[in-house]
Write a protein that holds these residues in place. Structure first.
Motif, mmCIF file in Angstrom:
data_model
loop_
_atom_site.group_PDB
_atom_site.id
_atom_site.type_symbol
_atom_site.label_atom_id
_atom_site.label_comp_id
_atom_site.label_asym_id
_atom_site.label_seq_id
_atom_site.Cartn_x
_atom_site.Cartn_y
_atom_site.Cartn_z
ATOM 1 N N GLN A 144 34.383 7.514 -5.644
ATOM 2 C CA GLN A 144 33.069 8.135 -5.773
ATOM 3 C C GLN A 144 32.973 8.812 -7.135
ATOM 4 O O GLN A 144 33.618 9.827 -7.381
ATOM 5 C CB GLN A 144 32.861 9.175 -4.649
ATOM 6 C CG GLN A 144 32.979 8.612 -3.245
ATOM 7 C CD GLN A 144 31.749 7.808 -2.824
ATOM 8 O OE1 GLN A 144 30.787 7.712 -3.562
ATOM 9 N NE2 GLN A 144 31.804 7.246 -1.633
ATOM 10 N N THR A 180 31.448 11.015 -10.076
ATOM 11 C CA THR A 180 30.582 12.183 -10.201
ATOM 12 C C THR A 180 29.695 12.034 -11.427
ATOM 13 O O THR A 180 29.905 11.152 -12.281
ATOM 14 C CB THR A 180 31.413 13.470 -10.332
ATOM 15 O OG1 THR A 180 32.148 13.417 -11.572
ATOM 16 C CG2 THR A 180 32.386 13.616 -9.168
ATOM 17 N N ARG A 194 27.254 3.731 -8.012
ATOM 18 C CA ARG A 194 27.376 5.040 -7.383
ATOM 19 C C ARG A 194 26.677 5.068 -6.032
ATOM 20 O O ARG A 194 25.772 4.267 -5.755
ATOM 21 C CB ARG A 194 26.778 6.129 -8.285
ATOM 22 C CG ARG A 194 27.519 6.298 -9.597
ATOM 23 C CD ARG A 194 26.937 7.402 -10.440
ATOM 24 N NE ARG A 194 27.001 8.692 -9.744
ATOM 25 C CZ ARG A 194 26.473 9.811 -10.222
ATOM 26 N NH1 ARG A 194 25.827 9.796 -11.380
ATOM 27 N NH2 ARG A 194 26.576 10.941 -9.551
ATOM 28 N N VAL A 195 27.128 6.000 -5.211
ATOM 29 C CA VAL A 195 26.490 6.234 -3.907
ATOM 30 C C VAL A 195 25.415 7.288 -4.097
ATOM 31 O O VAL A 195 25.694 8.408 -4.529
ATOM 32 C CB VAL A 195 27.519 6.701 -2.855
ATOM 33 C CG1 VAL A 195 26.822 7.017 -1.544
ATOM 34 C CG2 VAL A 195 28.592 5.635 -2.657
ATOM 35 N N ILE A 231 24.264 2.384 -1.852
ATOM 36 C CA ILE A 231 25.098 2.103 -3.022
ATOM 37 C C ILE A 231 24.262 1.351 -4.039
ATOM 38 O O ILE A 231 23.733 0.274 -3.758
ATOM 39 C CB ILE A 231 26.333 1.277 -2.614
ATOM 40 C CG1 ILE A 231 27.222 2.084 -1.661
ATOM 41 C CG2 ILE A 231 27.125 0.853 -3.837
ATOM 42 C CD1 ILE A 231 28.406 1.328 -1.130
#
Length: 505
Positions: A352, A354, A370-371, A377
């Motif tokens: 994940q 940031t 990215r989620v 996603i």
């Protein structure tokens, strides 16, 4: 002009003076990798079913199948597949046995999942009070003596053949060897289903991936396929992960792939990074790769997908990304950046990222996945690997738009060759190209409130002096203003005496 000999009314068909330019396709991918069977030259595939028929159903060993599946799952409609590491010979026939007039065939299983498979047919007793004259049978599928699947025949719905009754089986499939089975009798058959040979070899060299243009093999063989607009080699990272190729050899293959795209100037390379890298590690890998090119893109991190026979599996994202490009081209157009788009089939990410980590790698041209809370996603980047001297090509959609424009104009103006090189020809060229660019402007591909702000086409005595005409040349100068993505959206909120004002840029 025809020779008229008698009075009358005649109709002549004349050239209108301009010939429309048709936009070329932009969403044809090419995948190079390992498969259990299939041809080694570039093969057009238009569906997942067609791929499995030509190259096998197994996901074992290589990552090519996952990439092609992800491409079609995300909206791709056509791709070329180049199988490497094999001679294209047909694999050994699957183990089979006869059950009445039906042939029981063992399905291809993942590496290491083989074993002795037996099929046992037993008659089911009729339920109390049941008056049916039709016999019912239980079909038990065992592996190494353990019952793993049970089916009933005829099915409870009362319809279907033995083949349809066991269609959900992961171990066997049934083929009709002759006429429909008139009567099924209690019996048992055994067949041994060894695991398939490993798709990925223990050692592979860069030459295997690059192939030979004359033999139409590997990446080089794709030079003969003009329709291709994007290329990925998912099995390159699969081999690296298993130790079949070194890091330096991976960089060599990726460098040659990018050179291939740069030489042809009509396709993009979709590169994968190694698995398990942090943002800092990825930045070092990208810098060590040394590929500062407008013809390449790099995506991170890997994605986890569901594999029917193994469950969750971590794979490089290039195949799914190619599908996202194709879907974006079909729904919005090649001028729209293929970002902020959902990746279908991706269940979870390897890591994940940031916001701070993306701040570290985004300036280097790495496109992050990215989620987004509540939004799934998504692809969160649309940059090429262009260096600082090629800033005008840092956005992927701009590079792909120009690929599309130049290829469309190139193919749509072939009629110009050997025409009389004079003012009439120049005027026809201007009208033809201007008409095409006006259509692109109306689609939103070019920036400007009017066509004059969006593009210009110059083909006259200034671009075609006498010296140029003497050399048989026609020079047409075209300038376009592409739309660029709103990568950074800034809202400035200021407090005022009477309330709150929202200003956007």
């Amino acid at each position: 002009m025809p020779d008229y000999q008698s009075p009358g009314v005649y109709i002549e068909t004349v050239d209108s003076g301009s010939r429309p330019i048709e936009g070329v396709g932009t969403a044809v991918a090419a995948f190079v990798g390992f498969a259990s069977k299939g041809p080694s030259e570039p093969t057009l595939v238009t569906s997942w079913t067609q791929y499995t028929a030509s190259f096998g159903e197994s996901f074992a060993g290589g990552l090519l199948a996952h990439a092609v599946y992800g491409f079609f799952l995300n909206g791709g409609s056509a791709c070329y597949v180049v199988r490497i590491g094999g001679d294209g010979a047909a694999p050994a026939p699957a183990p089979q046995a006869m059950l009445g007039s039906f042939r029981i065939v063992a399905k291809e299983l993942p590496e290491g999942d083989g074993g002795d498979i037996s099929v046992e047919v037993s008659e089911l007793p009729q339920a109390e009070g049941e008056q049916s004259q039709e016999e019912r049978f239980a079909i038990k599928v065992k592996r190494d003596g353990k019952v793993e699947e049970t089916f009933e025949f005829p099915p409870k719905s009362g319809k279907g053949t033995l083949a349809t009754a066991v269609r959900q089986s992961k171990l066997i499939k049934v083929e009709e060897a002759g006429a429909e089975l008139a009567k099924l009798e209690p019996q048992a058959v055994t067949l041994t289903a060894p695991p398939p040979a490993p798709v990925l070899p223990a050692k592979v060299t860069p030459d295997v991936y690059m192939g030979n243009e004359e033999q139409r093999s590997g990446v080089s063989g794709l030079a003969a396929v003009d329709e291709v607009t994007m290329i990925a080699i998912p099995d390159l990272m699969g081999a690296f992960e298993q130790g079949a190729i070194t890091a330096d050899e991976v960089k060599s293959v990726q460098g040659q792939l990018v050179a291939h795209c740069a030489n042809l100037q009509d396709r993009m390379a979709i590169l994968d990074a190694p698995p398990g890298l942090t943002a800092a590690d990825l930045k070092k890998w990208n810098e060590g790769l040394g590929l500062k090119s407008m013809w390449a893109t790099l995506y991170h991190p890997w994605i986890k997908v569901f594999e029917p026979q193994r469950g969750m599996r971590l794979i490089p994202p290039s195949g799914h990304i190619a599908g996202v490009w194709a879907r974006n081209d079909a729904t919005r157009g090649v001028h729209k950046a293929p970002a902020n788009e959902v990746i279908h089939g991706a269940i979870v990410l390897e890591s994940q990222l940031t916001h701070g980590e993306q701040n570290l790698i985004n300036p280097t041209g790495v496109n992050c996945i990215r989620v987004m809370p509540g939004r799934g996603i998504r692809v969160w980047g649309a940059r090429t690997l262009a260096d600082a001297s090629e800033k005008q090509w840092q956005y992927l959609n701009v590079r792909r738009l120009f690929n599309y424009l130049q290829e469309s104009i190139l193919e749509g103006t072939q009629w110009v060759v050997f025409e009389p090189n004079d003012d009439a020809l120049w005027a026809r060229i201007r009208r033809t190209i201007a008409a095409f660019l006006v259509m692109e402007w109306r689609k939103g591909a070019l920036f400007g409130l009017t066509p004059d702000e969006a593009f210009y086409v110059k083909c006259d005595r200034e671009t075609n002096p006498a010296e140029s005409i003497s050399r048989g040349m026609v020079v047409c100068e075209i300038g376009v203003a592409p739309v660029k993505p709103a990568e950074f959206v800034i809202f400035r909120l200021a407090q005022m005496a009477s309330g709150t004002s929202l200003v956007s840029e």
